[in-house]
Structure formats: C-alpha cells, structure tokens
Design an enzyme around this catalytic site. Structure first.
Site, mmCIF file in Angstrom:
data_model
loop_
_atom_site.group_PDB
_atom_site.id
_atom_site.type_symbol
_atom_site.label_atom_id
_atom_site.label_comp_id
_atom_site.label_asym_id
_atom_site.label_seq_id
_atom_site.Cartn_x
_atom_site.Cartn_y
_atom_site.Cartn_z
ATOM 1 N N HIS A 259 0.837 -1.206 0.000
ATOM 2 C CA HIS A 259 0.000 0.000 0.000
ATOM 3 C C HIS A 259 0.875 1.262 0.000
ATOM 4 O O HIS A 259 0.434 2.311 0.460
ATOM 5 C CB HIS A 259 -0.932 0.046 1.218
ATOM 6 C CG HIS A 259 -1.798 -1.154 1.392
ATOM 7 N ND1 HIS A 259 -3.108 -1.210 0.999
ATOM 8 C CD2 HIS A 259 -1.530 -2.385 1.910
ATOM 9 C CE1 HIS A 259 -3.621 -2.385 1.295
ATOM 10 N NE2 HIS A 259 -2.677 -3.135 1.839
ATOM 11 N N SER B 132 15.351 20.012 -17.258
ATOM 12 C CA SER B 132 14.174 20.832 -17.521
ATOM 13 C C SER B 132 14.585 22.067 -18.290
ATOM 14 O O SER B 132 15.641 22.642 -18.053
ATOM 15 C CB SER B 132 13.532 21.232 -16.191
ATOM 16 O OG SER B 132 12.738 22.379 -16.358
ATOM 17 N N LYS C 266 16.494 20.269 -12.008
ATOM 18 C CA LYS C 266 15.780 18.996 -12.181
ATOM 19 C C LYS C 266 16.630 17.920 -12.848
ATOM 20 O O LYS C 266 17.437 18.204 -13.722
ATOM 21 C CB LYS C 266 14.529 19.219 -13.055
ATOM 22 C CG LYS C 266 13.478 20.114 -12.460
ATOM 23 C CD LYS C 266 12.676 19.455 -11.373
ATOM 24 C CE LYS C 266 11.870 18.292 -11.895
ATOM 25 N NZ LYS C 266 10.879 18.676 -12.891
ATOM 26 N N GLU D 190 9.504 7.125 -17.098
ATOM 27 C CA GLU D 190 8.160 7.658 -17.350
ATOM 28 C C GLU D 190 7.663 7.230 -18.734
ATOM 29 O O GLU D 190 6.492 6.909 -18.914
ATOM 30 C CB GLU D 190 8.173 9.177 -17.253
ATOM 31 C CG GLU D 190 8.450 9.690 -15.842
ATOM 32 C CD GLU D 190 8.620 11.198 -15.844
ATOM 33 O OE1 GLU D 190 9.685 11.676 -16.279
ATOM 34 O OE2 GLU D 190 7.668 11.884 -15.442
#
Lengths: 459, 459, 459, 459
Positions: free
Chosen positions: B155, B276, B282, B289
């Site tokens: 979880h 970025s 970043k 992804e």
C-alpha cells in the site's frame, strides 16, 4: 470482525467500510480459503510452530467450516470484512483462542493470492470441458453434414465452393488453440504464493515445496514480493477468455448470417431461438447475438484488469482487490454461453438445397484459370483471361458454363496459344472444384476426412 | 501494378486506392515475402506444376530481388499496391512472363498470413533476447546490491525490511513468465498457412508438410479457412507485449518513486536522465516515465486488434489488413525501450544510507508479534498487542526499541501470561528481521542467494 | 410469461432461456418501465387507439404496479423473461384482457431504449451531485489549507514551490469538465425512442412530441431505425465515467504518495484507513487505492460497450442487451466511491511542517534564473548559469542560499555582464517564489483567491 | 540542441536520447509552435519583459521560420530534441542571443500543451467538414432513393418494410451527434495553457486573457497545475473518433451485407471496389471492410490514452508525451476514410428489384395484427393470432396473402369475436405498411420527407 485495528483509535466510516469490504464477491472463494488454511495449519504443525494437538484442533474446526460451506449452512455476519475474516471468526467460535494461531506467519496477501489461484485451478478444467463439448458439437456437425457443398466466402463475397464440414471444422481449431493456451495459463497459475507472508516471506521454517504439493500446485513461487502482487495469471486467463469471446463472435456472426432469409443456410431449433413481441413471424438467433455481444464484456474485462495493474509499484496494493470480479464474470459468462452454443449447433437444421443453390459457376473461375494453366498459360494470364470471361458472361447475362467454346476461344485471343476444349465445362462442377483441393488442410472430402480424424485425436 | 482487375471496367478512385494500398506498411515484409515465394516455387516444382527450368528461373529471379531488398536497392513504384504485387512486378521485369506462374495455386490470403508469421518467427527471438538482457541487468543489480537492506512496502506504506537484491529479483520473474508466454506464442505462430489458397486449399498436389519444414514452420495449418483468417498469433503476441508493458510500468513506477527526493533510494546516471528547460535543478527519470506511459499504447494495440477481429465471419475479410501496424508498433516500442531500461538499471547509483534510514522499528512490529507468539500468545493476540505497542509508541513519540521492559509489560496486561524479556530488543534489528524470512522465496540472504542461482539457471 | 411464441412449436432450452432472460438486471428499470407505459397508455388514448375507459383502466393498473415496485412488494415469477413481460403479466392479473392493449403500436425495442434513457436521465443528476460534493470538499480544503506552501512536482521531482490550496484546486477543474460533459451527454440522452416501434415507426397517430414532453424528454428521436438501435448515450456516459475514473486515479495516486512515510504530507483519518492483518503498524490508504484500481473497471466497461456496438448493422440486434450491466456498474461504482473520497479528503490531516521541509532552495533555481534575467541575461543563459550554480552547490554539499556572492560571481564568469548583488538571496524564499506567480491561474495567493472565487461560481 | 543540461556532467546514452526525442512526431506541430511563440513574444513585450525592439526582433525571426515551415524549407538537425528546441535553435541562428529571451517565463510544459490544442482547434473543423460531406452523401442518397421499399431487419431477420431513404438517414443522425460532440470537445479544447509555466504559473505579469484571445482560445486555463498536465481534450477527442469509428463500422457492415450475392441490394462502383488475385469473379467491398476494421485501431487509441493517463499524479509527467501519436493517427485515419466512404455511397448502384423481392408478406404480420386490433382484439391476442397465421402459412407453404378468408376465420377461432373481412388482404402491401408509419421519425414517405428537411436544416 476485522483482523487489524490494534493501533486504530477511530471507527471506520460506514461507506468506506462498505467500499473496502470484499465479502460480497470473495465469499466465492470460501472453500478454497478453508482448504488453503487446512494446508497451512498442517505446514505450521510440521514446522513445529503449532503443536500436533493445536494443528489437529484447527484442522477439525476448519473441516467443520468446510462442511458448513458445502452445505450452504455457513452464516456470514455483517461485520465480516472478507472471506478470510469470516472463516477465522467462525473458527474462533468453534475452537476458541487457539484459532488465533492459524494466521501465524501468514498474511492475507499470500492467502488471497493462493485462494484465487486455487479457485482458478479448479475452474479452468470446467471451462476446458465446456470448450471440448463445443468442439465435439462441431465435429458431430462435420460428420453429419460431411459432404454438403456450400459457397465459401471471402470479403463476404462468394469465392469458392467448399464442404460445410470443412467450414464447421474451421471453428474447431481456434477452440483447440484456446484450450492449449488455457492449459499453459493453468501451469503458470500453479505457482504457490502461500508462505510469502505479507511481502517478505514467512519467518517460520515452513516447507513450501511440500505445501505446494499438498495443495496441488507445481511449485512454490520463487520471490515473495512478486508472489503477493503479481496477477499475471488473472490477466492471462482474461486474455484467453477474451479471445474465446472473439472466436465465438465469429461463429455467431456466421450463424446470424446463415439463419437470415437471404442466406437461409440453416434454421435454428425453436429450443434455441426467440420471437418478437411485435412481429409474430420473426425467429431470432438471440443466443448467437448474445455470444457476439458478450465478446465486448470479455474484452472489456481484460482491458480493465490490465489498466488496474498498470503503474502499480511492486508488492501488494489494494488495487489488486479488483482482480476477482472480472475473473468470476468471465468464467460465468463462458460457462453459461458455451453449452447453449453447443446445443444450438447440435439442434439446428441445415438446408442443403439453399447452400447448393448459392453456388454459382463464377465461383469456379479459379478452376477455369487453373484449367488454362494446365493448357499452358502462366497463372497471371490465366487469371486475367478467366476474369475477362466472368465479365463477358455478366454482360451477356449468361452463366460461365453457358458460354460456347467459340466464345471462350474468342475471349482467349491475344493471350498466347491456349487450346480450350470441351473439358473446360468440367471445371464448373462444384464437386470437381472441391475435390481438387486435396492438399493437407484443403476442402476435398479426403482431406476433410483426415482433418476430422486429426481433430478427434487432439480434442 | 495490381494483380486483379480482369473483370473491372472502371478505374479505382485515387483516395480509395490510397486507403486500400498496404505497401506503406507491408513493405516491411519484403524479405519474408520473397522467402515465402522461393519456398512456394520450389514446392510447385516438386509438385510438377512448374518444370525444373521454370522453378529455377523463378528462384534465381527471387534471389536477385532478395539481394536488392537486403541492399536496399529495390525500387518501389507508385502503382505497387502491396509488397506481393511489387515483388511479382519486379520478378516479371527480371525473368519475363514465366514470373506469372509463381502465383499458381496460391492467393495473397495465404501468402500474407505466411509472410507475417515468418516475420514474427524471426522477430520474437529478438524480443526474447532484449528481455533476457533486462533480466541480466536485474541479476547483476541483485548481485551488486546483494545485502543492502531497504524498506519493503505494501500500500506504499513501509511494511517490512527486505533486501534490495530481493526487490530487484521481484522484477526478474515477471519477465521470465513473459518470455515463457512468448515462446509458447511462437510455437502457435509456427503453423503454416501457405498452400491454403484463397480459402479452400490449393488445387495442386503440393506437399505442405515439406513446405512447412523448408520455411521453418512446425506444421501446416490443418484447416484452410481458419488458416487464411485467423490472427490469433497476432492477438496473442500483442497480449504478451501488453503484459510486458504492464511489467515495465511497475518497474518504472518504482524507479520514478525511488529517484524522487522523498525516497532518494537511487540516482539515475546522467546518461539516462534529462533536465528541464525551465528548472535547472531537475533531473528527470524520463526513460522510466516513457516506459510507464507506453504501456498505454501497448494495451491499446491489443484492444484494437481484438476489436478488429470481433464479429468477422470466418475466412478472409479485408479488415485483417489492420493486423500489421499494431504488431510492428508493439515490437518497435519494446525493442527501443528494453535496452534503454537495461542500461538505466545498470548505470544507476544506489544510495544505501537513504534506504537504511527509511527502515524504522515499527516495520519490525510483525517480528515483535512473532516474538510474542514464541512466548506463547496466539498470533491474533500477539498481533493485537504489537499493534497496541505501536500506537503507544507513536503517542509517546518514541521508537519501539525505546520503550522500556516495564512499558512492554504494562502493555501486555490483559493479554494472558506472556513473559516479555530483554530479548525483545533483538527483534528491532532489520538484519534479524530479514534473516528470519529464510523459507523458499523469502528475503533472507541465504534464500535470495538460492533465488539468484535459480534465476541464472532459467534465464 | 413471454410476449412472443405464436409461431413457435418447440419449447425453449432452459439454459438458452436463462442466457436470454434479462430480468436479472433489467428489473432495475421497473419504475421507468411503468412510467413509460403510463405515458404510452395516455398517448394511445389521445390518439383514440384506446378508449378513454381503456386508457384509464390501464393507467390505474400501472399505478398499482408502480406502488408495488416502490413498496418492494411486486412479486416476480420465474417465467418472467424481462421487466417488460413482468409488468404486462401483472397488469393482466390486475385488469384482465384489456391489459393486452397496452402494447399496441409499441415494441420492446423502443420500450427498453426508453426505459434505459429514463433511468439515466434520473441518475445522471445523482452522479452530478456526488461530483459536486467532491468538488465542495476540494474547495473546503483549499480554503482551510489556503496559504500552506508545498513542493510542486513534475516528473515526481521537486520543481517549484506552490500553495497546497492551488494543488487541491487542480483536482477541482477536471471534475468541473466531467460535470459539463455529463450535462451534455444528458441532453443527448433526452431524445425519445418511444413511438418508433420495432424499427419502422408506430402505425398509430401518436403525438410523439407530446409524448416526449410528458416523459421529460427534449424531443422525439428523428429516425426510428436509429432510435431503437443507437446506444451512443450509453457509450458517451461510459466515457464520462471512465474519464472520471482517470481523474480520481490521479487524485488517489497523489494521496497514496502523500500519505507515505517518505512524503508524509498528509495523514488519513482512521475513519478512512485500514490496517494490516500481519503488520500492526500499518495504516493503509485503501480507499484511494480502490479509487485508483477501479479506474480499470471503468475503462473496461467503456471498451466493452464500444466492442459490443462495433460492426452491428443498423436497427435492433440482441447484442444491445449488453448495454445495461456496464452502465449500472459504472454508476454504482462512482456512486459508492465519490462520497467516500469526499469524506476522506474532508477528514484528513495535513502536515504543514513536512511540506515546508520538503521545499529546498534548488526549487527556486528558476527564480534565480529569472533574477539573472532581470539583471540582463537572456533567459537561456540565465537558465544555464542557474544550472551551473545548482551543480556547483550539489558538489559542494551546500544549499544555493549558502553560496557566497563571490562564488556566484565566479560562476557567472563567461556569461556576459551580469551584476549579481545581495538581492539574490531573496529569491530563495518560497513565499517570494510563490507570490511572483500572480498571473491568472498561477499559484500566488491572490491568484488562488480569485481561482477559489471562480470555482465557487461555477460549481 | 537541448534546452537543459546546465547541471549535467555526463552525456546522454544515444538509445535513451532516441527514445526520449519527440521530434519524429511533434514536428507536425511546427507551425503551431511558431504561432504560439509569436503570441508569447508579443505578450512578453506587452508585459515589458521584452523591450519593443526585442519583441519585434524575435517576431521577425519567428515569421521567417514560419515561412520556412510553410515552404518546407526548414532544416532539422539531428541534435534537435523536439520541435520547440528546433525552433529556438533556428531562431538563435537567425537573430542571435536575443533568441534566448523568448523562453522567459515559459516552459515546454505549457508550450507543448498549447501547441497541441492549437493543432486540434485547427483540425477539428477539417474532421467536421469531412463528416458533413458524408452526411451530405447520405442525404443525397435519401433523396435519390426516396421511395424505394426494402426490408427492414432486426436480429438480421426480415422484420418490416421500410423506405431505403429512411435507412440511409438512420446513418445520418449518428454523425450529427458525433459532430455535436466534437463541437463541444472543441470548446473544452479552447482553454489556454500558455502562461502556466512549468507548473506553478508564470512569474511575469503576462495578460493571459489577452494572450488567449490573440491565439483564438476562449479563455486562459484557470489552474496552472491542471493546465500543464490535463489531456482530457485528447481523451475526449479520441472518444469521439472511436465512436465515429463504431458508427462507420455499422454502415460498413451493412454495406458489406448489402453487396453480398445473397442480399444483392447494392452494387459498388468499380471505382470503390477491388478484385481478387486468385478469384477473377470477385468484387470486394474493401473500403467498407477497412472502415469496419479501422474501428479497432480507433478504439485502441482511446483505450491506450486512458491507460497512459491512469494513475499519474498531478502536473506534468513525461508519460504525457504519448498523447500526440494516437491523436494524429485518429485524425489521419478518419480524414482518409470519410471522403472515400462518401464517394463510395455516392457512386454505388441500388438494385430496387432485389430489395422489393426480399419483402415477403410475413413482414406485414404486424400490420395483420394491427388490423385485428382494429377489429377489436387486444394487441396481445392479435399478435398471437397473427403468429398463428404465420406458422400455419409456413406449414402450408403458402404466403399469408394466399390464405383464404375461411382459413383466416378458422385460425381466429377461440380468440373472441373478430370479424375478419376482405380488407385483410390490403395489409400485405408493403406500400400500405410503410405509409401507416407516419408518426414523427417513422418510415412513411411523408415522415421521411420531413426528416430529410430536418436533416438539411441541422447539417
């Protein structure tokens, strides 16, 4: 009763409780849950985590519960969160505090994964048998209708004459592949999660190989994190059922077509057709339409399961609770559908005269081309010449066999030397056309006979 | 050039032609098409449909074409409707009218089904190898990071301490199942349609078993109607790739989480991360992804193929032309993705101190419960007592190991006789917790060692 | 009772009957069915197909039935094939043979399509209200947590500081679009099939515009063939619910992340969390995981419906019977889920100190770049210089604000003239960074205040 | 060129670079990207972030680039990561360092979302026009074939006589709903992301309302986090295209059926049909089969997009890059398909004699029942009596109109008093049956005339 809550001070919101509770659907796993627990109690005993007496006491209690389930006398209580909780609650009622020892070294995560696999291992053979029955109905039809010629279609255009038996068998083999796939899915299902605990493995010296054997599994799952979270066996089964759905939709589409007035190749038995509330003359192929329509739900359940699994990090997440409903639904759908389809096939009436009447001589145009090949034309030119003949015949409003030799010879001008003779008229006999296709897998009677034999062997 | 049209008087509408033409995507089957034709020419020769000279002439021409394809020197023409037409057109240019004999007894229906299966038979091993490389990267990581402890989650809540090597391997086994499934799909792909003609079988005495062998197929397809129309092998492969997509999405989700500042368990190599355009600080896990995102397309292609197949009556319908694009796309997607993921895993840096720091003593609450079981409490009560201790510790703002024996004894009141002693503090050591889970598939070092061994054997 | 069968001599096979019967799910349309019949009886009366007395007699009988349904006292019989049959059977019991006049000029085809639309017209507002409640919970949170700063993420990497209120509202607008879409779907649902008969229209002079009005529809469907067969309103609603599922899965994913120990931004109320049967320390965000997981089923139902509709020729086919279950399931799923999510959001505890601690100064690197832009650097160079500073700071193990002016100036060498001064340290304050983003839709307090206002106006 | 990397020391792995690069598909957004940048440069100028001179210099450079794109003279470089980078790289070449100021206060996140919306806003009207053309073809057919009777089907069984014009129009209305849906999707697409920065909003005082207006958007997006990450407009458009695919699959299925030898209702023009490479007599409805088959891909792209979106936390994740390919594919598919279908409909030949011949008198059984209703029987009994007559006629091998009055009277025994007279034979005329269905939406000529009028008004 809930199995957790030691650290919780507040009470759960009733709507949240209801959303979270799974008893509504997981009670279907009741017997599997008890049998898993029986094996676990035994394993804990063998590992000396439980004394012999404790193990036996628990086993006796569980057996009582199993009998209650089998006799549908088990009484659920509103506070039972899920099937595991219900069983453990009942066990406590039956044997007292020692019941609390059953969950030692186990988690609901490995337990529910085991239950669902057990359920599937038991129900896949039922599906397999239903598929085999439908296959048997197809073989039966192939034997009954063995030498009936019919038009074969591509693009739903009449293409070449074939045997109806050959057509029936074209729906046999997809089911054979389905059964093979289900059998392989079953092997992957037989990997035991029990003994993997919540995620990290059980801390007690349980012999998982023996445990697997006792429950009819092939082997213990090799990685506890994977074991409690992977639902590949569900996704794979749902793929199999979705593809079965597609296969049934093909058969159904053809049955709907064939029972239309326009085709008129078959007539459904009244036992498998319905009427209209408004139009008294109608005889509707509902069972086939439902088969076709239900392929949607079957594909949807597969899609849904894959979506649910997508993007979850490894180990157990509650999202996985969504695995049961689609699996049960897919099984129930096919289990209801397959016998009806077998019955409908068995009982339908074929109308050979309609099928024969639908074979026109243009369907032997390929045979005409092949004849011209025999007479020495390369196939491409033979094909072109045959095409020219078809167009000429259409324009003249004549059948191909009604063209005179002279006309054929006139048509063949410019195609190089080709000695068209009387034998050309032989190619327009459907039986001739069918008999020529005698290579393995072809529609010639001999080839179909061998195919039936092969089908009977593998089924 | 189009291979039909004898009976057609009108010209095709250009937009309709474009819609219908498949050369844009089926040229990818060029070499398979030629190889299929080579085998067919040989089979026609053996069946005495072609003379030895004709068969050899055709074969020579085809080999020239094959070399042209391999050298990317083949020139397509605008009028080529599809790859079959292009090859036959070229053959005619090379060897003259005898080229027209190649298509004898064959149809584009059995031809294209054969081409696509050939293509897949060749490309499944490429996919398999790419999967094996990713598996190897996972094993390598498991060996490199063998004894690093980390929190295991359920979880997404910290649950129990595990070894990172165990976690890496939890992504090994799904890929193993994927490869097994692909291997079984490959066996079903190796069923030869060639020699089934348009639908009814070939009228020439071709030895299809020999033909199958010559092309590397296991056997000729048993039913010609089924053979020209079934695309189960496409659907099954697309299911396999969709499920691989789901597996990669799980790995990717975890890598995205683990490379966040909050988890901080790993740092991606600059070679596999991006920045970025607006935020210079970043370091984005784009490759993971994309892996996660692309699972969408992979599932979509499966869905699309099943939809296309749904409700088609048996034998060839043009709808089936829609089988190629999703299959090629799925292959290309995974073929691009898998090596990048393997590289990213290989090159990332693990941060053991961050993982260790994330293990807090409440994660050993199960071990505390197990300790209490050892001291004689039934598990359920032990679980409740451990839960009470966790809640008490939280309220006191203390760690579990910081509670005094007195506090533990006070907490245990009302739970029946349980003699808590100094040994209780031993359970809060993650290493102890990990080492206890030594049953097969568990996270204990010895069990993981055996698991690595098992993984190396099957890979 | 079945409404057809005049021409049938055989009896239906029981399994086929069961497969065909829809009462199991369409009894949910009971009240809608009666209301549709009431309107139809009235319309038949106005068209002088029924006498006033007949029309009144039928209406009275139907009203009795409606009351029986409302009081759950209606008794179904095993022989009732579907809800329409059940109602008509009961009507006959109540008022005798005149009941047989109700079905004049009507078919189950237009009847069931009307029933389902009526049902949906009544239930869409319920869904809309549940969505509005969730939106209200989000607005409430935005007001409660108005000025709490938190890290904003892209690629799950910390990106820029934002207000939590702004974040909550980012989940408000998707729901607003959902409600707008549902509202437009509702308009398309309000097209009345009744009076279209089986397919060709009703042969009686019924005023369908008046009929539409009496049932609360916008207009009669303009084409009878389309009206009895189109299920666009189902597909469109299922798309809306699938996309709502996706939106909830986004919110849920974030809540699962934020309630992890690593993020620690929120703590769920005990009323909306669950524990572990094995690990007493766990507090699991089950309700959010279920929301995320159920997006799978919602997408699957949409897919399934589209598959079912694919390839059906126009007018009614039995496949369409598969429309009800997914629609009911989708409604029930969201109707159960939405209030729980609203409750969970309302009751959760935010941990501002954890969110603040997660904002580090590298997140203000863009502000640093903007500062450099103010000092005259083109943005691209400013971005590069800020990136260089971040890397330097990482290497030095320092925060950006801990670099000296000298270090900044050294870093800026080679970037053209840029006069970095003391003011640079101001940019590292999250409040400053947030306040700067004051354009419409930005995260500055004033912009968020306006956004809340806007949200309250549209909700 | 890449727009980031200040803090990166390593070089990107080439395969990872390739995977990550989006230029392959996003170059399709070239003109939209430049136009978005033009508006942004202007907005920065108005906000005094750029001087007038800078703003003009940038605008001039961008206009040059736009012309390069329009003339297909723009040269991409291998190092261009995406379209945004390519444009900015080129701008630098054209106008020097001031180009670096364009990206001030903007991010690729808001930029790409704006580009894609701009693209869609421009392309939705193209789709709308193609749909309108297909609608026009349907209206044209309805007018041309106005009063041709044909059998209407339910369950693919002949049900009632209808007008072909009515049937054509039954495919008009679904497209009308599609266009309405697309129009509403377009309104939601017109919400401007530009000015939302990477996620938190732009720190410069840009007037986003004016910016929206200048780009033809309805309004600025109200929440920056939502604006950079929501792809609802893509999902919604893909749903619309999937449902259009379903509608086309219905039309296509019917056209395939109607052009079969068995139905024989239509003959396709040679311009829109294809032949067989093996069977010269074939005329295949490929364009309709492709339309039907492509509904699979269209549904698959929708599914895929929803899967990609599922479970992403809010704000930008790289997964969203997967939004473009399905959207472009769906547009291209329909844009190629729709005109071909319109052309095929326009050019096909209807065969009225075949349609008329397919209307048999049992299709007027409902009219017989209605006649009996007129004679005083309740509909249910009338229906039963008509059904009995159909069965009797079938058994006798007679048509309904060939039964004698005596036979009818004998059949009616036991049904209560019903005075069957000579007028009964009038009901078996299809024209009578059709003319009776004159209520709105029915198939009577007058009702269809009104329907055509209505269709012309809304189209």
């Amino acid at each position: 009763m809930k199995l957790w809550g030691g650290r919780f001070s507040g009470k759960m919101n009733p709507a949240a409780w209801e959303l979270n509770a799974s008893l509504g659907f997981d009670q279907r796993l009741a017997q599997q849950d008890v049998r898993g627990s029986l094996a676990w109690a035994q394993a804990l005993g063998q590992a000396c985590v439980l004394t012999l007496a404790e193990s036996e006491q628990i086993s006796l209690g569980l057996q009582t519960i199993l009998i209650e389930f089998q006799g549908e006398r088990f009484e659920f209580q509103e506070s039972d969160e899920d099937i595991h909780t219900a069983v453990e609650r009942r066990l406590g009622e039956l044997i007292g505090p020692v019941a609390g020892k059953l969950h030692t070294g186990r988690s609901r995560n490995d337990q529910v994964a085991t239950d669902l696999r057990l359920w599937l291992l038991e129900h896949l053979p039922i599906l397999d048998a239903a598929l085999a029955d439908l296959q048997a109905a197809l073989i039966e039809r192939a034997e009954t209708d063995f030498d009936l010629p019919m038009p074969g279609y591509t693009h739903l255009q009449r293409a070449q004459a074939i045997l109806l038996s050959h057509w029936w068998l074209s729906h046999f083999w997809p089911l054979q592949r389905d059964r093979q796939r289900l059998g392989q899915a079953r092997q992957r299902t037989a990997s035991l999660p029990l003994g993997c605990g919540a995620l990290a493995g059980t801390p007690f010296p349980v012999d998982r190989a023996a445990l697997a054997e006792s429950l009819g599994f092939a082997a213990p799952a090799p990685n506890s994190l994977d074991a409690v979270s992977e639902r590949d066996f569900v996704a794979e089964t749902l793929f199999c059922t979705a593809l079965i759905g597609v296969h049934l939709s093909k058969l159904a589409e053809a049955m709907v077509l064939f029972s239309s007035a326009e085709f008129g190749f078959i007539e459904l038995s009244d036992a498998y057709a319905t009427g209209s509330s408004l139009m008294p003359q109608k005889k509707n192929p509902d069972v086939f339409e439902l088969a076709r329509g239900k392929s949607g739900a079957l594909i949807g359940w597969l899609t849904g399961m894959l979506v649910t699994l997508k993007g979850l990090p490894s180990t157990y997440d509650k999202d996985l609770q969504e695995d049961k409903t689609p699996l049960f639904n897919a099984f129930d759908t096919l289990n209801a559908l397959l016998p009806v389809l077998a019955g409908a096939l068995h009982s339908l009436k074929v109308r050979p005269e309609r099928m024969r009447a639908a074979i026109d001589s243009t369907m032997m145009a390929t045979d005409l081309a092949d004849y011209l090949v025999d007479k020495g034309l390369p196939f491409r030119q033979a094909h072109a010449l045959a095409g020219k003949a078809v167009q000429y015949a259409l324009e003249q409003g004549k059948a191909l066999e009604a063209l005179s030799l002279q006309e054929y010879r006139a048509l063949s001008e410019g195609f190089g030397p080709v000695a068209i003779d009387d034998e050309v008229y032989g190619v327009f006999d459907p039986a001739y056309s069918i008999a020529r296709r005698a290579a393995t897998g072809g529609t010639a009677p001999q080839a179909v006979k061998e195919q039936i034999q092969q089908a009977k062997e593998v089924v």
